[in-house]
Enzyme design. Structure first.
Site, PDB file in Angstrom:
ATOM      1  N   ASP A 151     -26.340 -49.992  28.349  1.00  0.00           N
ATOM      2  CA  ASP A 151     -25.463 -49.854  27.340  1.00  0.00           C
ATOM      3  C   ASP A 151     -23.893 -48.895  27.069  1.00  0.00           C
ATOM      4  OD1 ASP A 151     -25.785 -52.628  26.699  1.00  0.00           O
ATOM      5  OD2 ASP A 151     -27.414 -51.640  25.411  1.00  0.00           O
TER       6      ASP A 151
ATOM      7  N   TYR B 296     -17.145 -52.208  20.514  1.00  0.00           N
ATOM      8  CA  TYR B 296     -18.777 -52.057  21.335  1.00  0.00           C
ATOM      9  C   TYR B 296     -18.956 -50.704  19.954  1.00  0.00           C
ATOM     10  CZ  TYR B 296     -22.324 -51.731  24.894  1.00  0.00           C
ATOM     11  OH  TYR B 296     -22.992 -51.624  25.659  1.00  0.00           O
TER      12      TYR B 296
ATOM     13  N   GLU C 162     -34.257 -53.965  26.911  1.00  0.00           N
ATOM     14  CA  GLU C 162     -33.383 -55.056  26.412  1.00  0.00           C
ATOM     15  C   GLU C 162     -33.233 -56.441  27.285  1.00  0.00           C
ATOM     16  OE1 GLU C 162     -29.874 -54.348  23.866  1.00  0.00           O
ATOM     17  OE2 GLU C 162     -30.269 -56.361  22.166  1.00  0.00           O
TER      18      GLU C 162
ATOM     19  N   HIS D 196     -33.052 -49.064  29.940  1.00  0.00           N
ATOM     20  CA  HIS D 196     -33.116 -49.841  29.049  1.00  0.00           C
ATOM     21  C   HIS D 196     -33.576 -51.600  29.384  1.00  0.00           C
ATOM     22  CE1 HIS D 196     -31.612 -50.927  24.987  1.00  0.00           C
ATOM     23  NE2 HIS D 196     -30.348 -52.176  25.428  1.00  0.00           N
TER      24      HIS D 196
ATOM     25  N   HIS E  10     -21.966 -53.353  30.550  1.00  0.00           N
ATOM     26  CA  HIS E  10     -21.445 -54.375  30.636  1.00  0.00           C
ATOM     27  C   HIS E  10     -19.497 -54.071  30.561  1.00  0.00           C
ATOM     28  CE1 HIS E  10     -24.425 -56.291  28.330  1.00  0.00           C
ATOM     29  NE2 HIS E  10     -25.032 -55.514  27.567  1.00  0.00           N
TER      30      HIS E  10
ATOM     31  N   HIS F 125     -26.762 -60.508  20.841  1.00  0.00           N
ATOM     32  CA  HIS F 125     -27.336 -60.284  19.262  1.00  0.00           C
ATOM     33  C   HIS F 125     -27.458 -61.263  18.443  1.00  0.00           C
ATOM     34  CE1 HIS F 125     -26.678 -55.355  20.109  1.00  0.00           C
ATOM     35  NE2 HIS F 125     -27.500 -55.695  21.140  1.00  0.00           N
TER      36      HIS F 125
ATOM     37  N   HIS G 113     -28.969 -46.484  23.614  1.00  0.00           N
ATOM     38  CA  HIS G 113     -28.876 -47.225  22.191  1.00  0.00           C
ATOM     39  C   HIS G 113     -30.191 -47.252  21.598  1.00  0.00           C
ATOM     40  CE1 HIS G 113     -28.713 -52.014  21.670  1.00  0.00           C
ATOM     41  NE2 HIS G 113     -28.192 -51.540  23.114  1.00  0.00           N
TER      42      HIS G 113
ATOM     43  N   ASP H 283     -31.246 -58.099  27.777  1.00  0.00           N
ATOM     44  CA  ASP H 283     -29.700 -58.615  28.877  1.00  0.00           C
ATOM     45  C   ASP H 283     -29.621 -57.174  30.464  1.00  0.00           C
ATOM     46  OD1 ASP H 283     -29.651 -56.475  26.756  1.00  0.00           O
ATOM     47  OD2 ASP H 283     -27.287 -56.280  26.648  1.00  0.00           O
TER      48      ASP H 283
HETATM   49 FE1  FEO Z   1     -28.818 -52.849  24.832  1.00  0.00          FE
HETATM   50 FE2  FEO Z   1     -26.906 -54.594  26.669  1.00  0.00          FE
HETATM   51  O1  FEO Z   1     -28.318 -53.678  25.942  1.00  0.00           O
END
Ligand code: FEO
Length: 397
Positions: free
Chosen positions: A166, A194, A83, A81, A227, A25, A147, A85
């Site tokens: 996530d 995390y 985002e 999701h 992750h 981030h 999230h 990544d």
């Molecule tokens: Fe919310 Fe691993 O990205």
């Protein structure tokens, strides 16, 4: 050839391992152990890729996919999701497999189109919708604010595998893919960090979603997050941890003391307060802010009973080194943590007032008036600081 890893029958991990990343981030979150971007491949009569990886790692993902099937056979790309990544490699997948269908929630359409203006056709799903791949089924559950608002969980019905993106992840790069194969101290510390740095402000939603899943009686044999490692032995352990963290129940006999100092007066106060806390049987966790990692301090705080933040006053303000931690309090809202401020000043004060304001902005409970000392603390003032620490400990016990 980079190989995939079988998770269960017909489900393969085809993600990427980023051993070298140290910031996430932007520079807001340090990841001491790197991370992984987990993508999963479901192989039946039809084939689904569930999430992708960060764009620079798309080759690694394709090599793992190629160890299972020809990537051109992919029928569905599921985006849990948006985002980057997890979605960064989606454009390459869809360029290589233009007939594959991109599946996501309604809320994910706008970010996907804005991130990747390629004019793809997108199929949206809601909670309870299913896609049959032949003998195997994928079912979707919207999970807003876990999230991001568009987030969803995918569930592999026949093998009872939850793929929650996530949620339940850890930033932990390792050659091993399963939680039971790695060092447990590192694993749980990374899971805790995390949660503290990503999910803490969303605790209400975490609690509600977990309770919803429990009420549905959804059987879960494996949790495969996006992750870190996969939870296959006792996956409910991490679910219960999340529930405990969300409710603020997993608290140990510890108090965080985080501070910075100009000429050591505030350090002397911090050490005296720590002695007072120790006198009451709680463990003080001393963190000189410039030598500590903000993300680690937030992880320390997750299971602590309270926190004291100290700063010398500079230009009627807090020291600039202290501001980022307080900004984390404002953003991550460690709600209901008990807190207090302390510090030294010279000609004029101001730092402790600012600390208290920022703590309250973070919804924390400021339970004592600040402890301040003008110039250098005397022996008597250090005794008072010790008693102040003891009183704080008694109030949070
Ligand atoms: Fe919310 Fe691993 O990205």
């Amino acid at each position: 050839m980079m190989k995939s890893v079988k998770v269960v029958k017909d489900l393969h991990w085809v993600g990427a391992i980023d051993y070298n990343v140290r910031h996430f981030h932007g520079f807001s979150y340090t990841v001491h152990h790197g991370t992984t971007y987990n993508a999963y491949l479901m192989v039946d009569e039809k084939i689904a890729l569930i999430d992708a990886v960060f764009g620079p790692f798309s080759d690694e993902m394709f090599r793992r996919i190629e160890s299972v099937i020809d990537p051109e056979r992919i029928d569905y790309v599921i985006s849990n999701h948006t985002e980057m990544d997890h979605s960064g490699a989606i454009p390459e997948v869809l360029n290589r497999v233009p007939n594959a269908r991109l599946v996501c929630t309604e809320k994910a359409v706008d970010p996907l189109k804005k991130h990747y203006p390629d004019g793809w056709e997108i199929e949206t799903v809601e909670t309870g919708d299913e896609i049959s791949l032949g003998e195997k089924t994928l079912r979707f559950y919207e999970a807003p604010m876990l999230h991001w608002p568009e987030t969803m969980f995918t569930y592999y019905v026949e093998e009872q595998v939850l793929l929650p993106n996530d949620a339940f992840g850890q930033h932990f790069a390792t050659a091993k893919r399963f939680a039971d194969e790695v060092d447990q101290t590192t694993l749980w510390r990374e899971a805790e960090k995390y949660y503290a740095n990503i999910l803490w402000p969303l605790s209400r939603m975490v609690k509600r979603k977990i309770e919803e899943i429990v009420e549905m009686g959804l059987p879960i044999k494996i949790i495969a997050p996006s992750h870190g490692v996969i939870w296959r032995k006792n996956p409910l352990e991490i679910v219960n941890k999340y529930l405990g963290w969300a409710k603020g129940e997993l608290v140990q006999d510890k108090v965080v003391i985080a501070w910075d100092t100009m000429w050591e007066s505030t350090t002397k106060i911090a050490l005296a307060i720590a002695e007072g806390i120790d006198d009451e049987g709680l463990e003080p966790l001393l963190r000189l802010i410039p030598h500590s990692d903000r993300g680690d301090i937030m992880a320390d705080l997750l299971e602590a009973k309270g926190v004291l933040v100290g700063s010398s006053t500079l230009h009627n303000e807090i020291l600039p080194t202290v501001a980022p931690l307080l900004s984390d309090f404002e953003a991550l809202k460690p709600a209901d943590k008990k807190a207090a401020a302390f510090g030294s000043y010279g000609w004029a004060g101001g730092a402790v007032d600012k600390i208290q304001v920022m703590m309250k902005n973070g919804k924390m409970q400021v339970i004592m008036k600040p402890f301040t000392v003008k110039w250098v603390p005397t022996e008597e003032e250090l005794s008072q600081a010790r008693e102040y620490g003891s009183e704080f400990a008694r109030k949070v016990k």
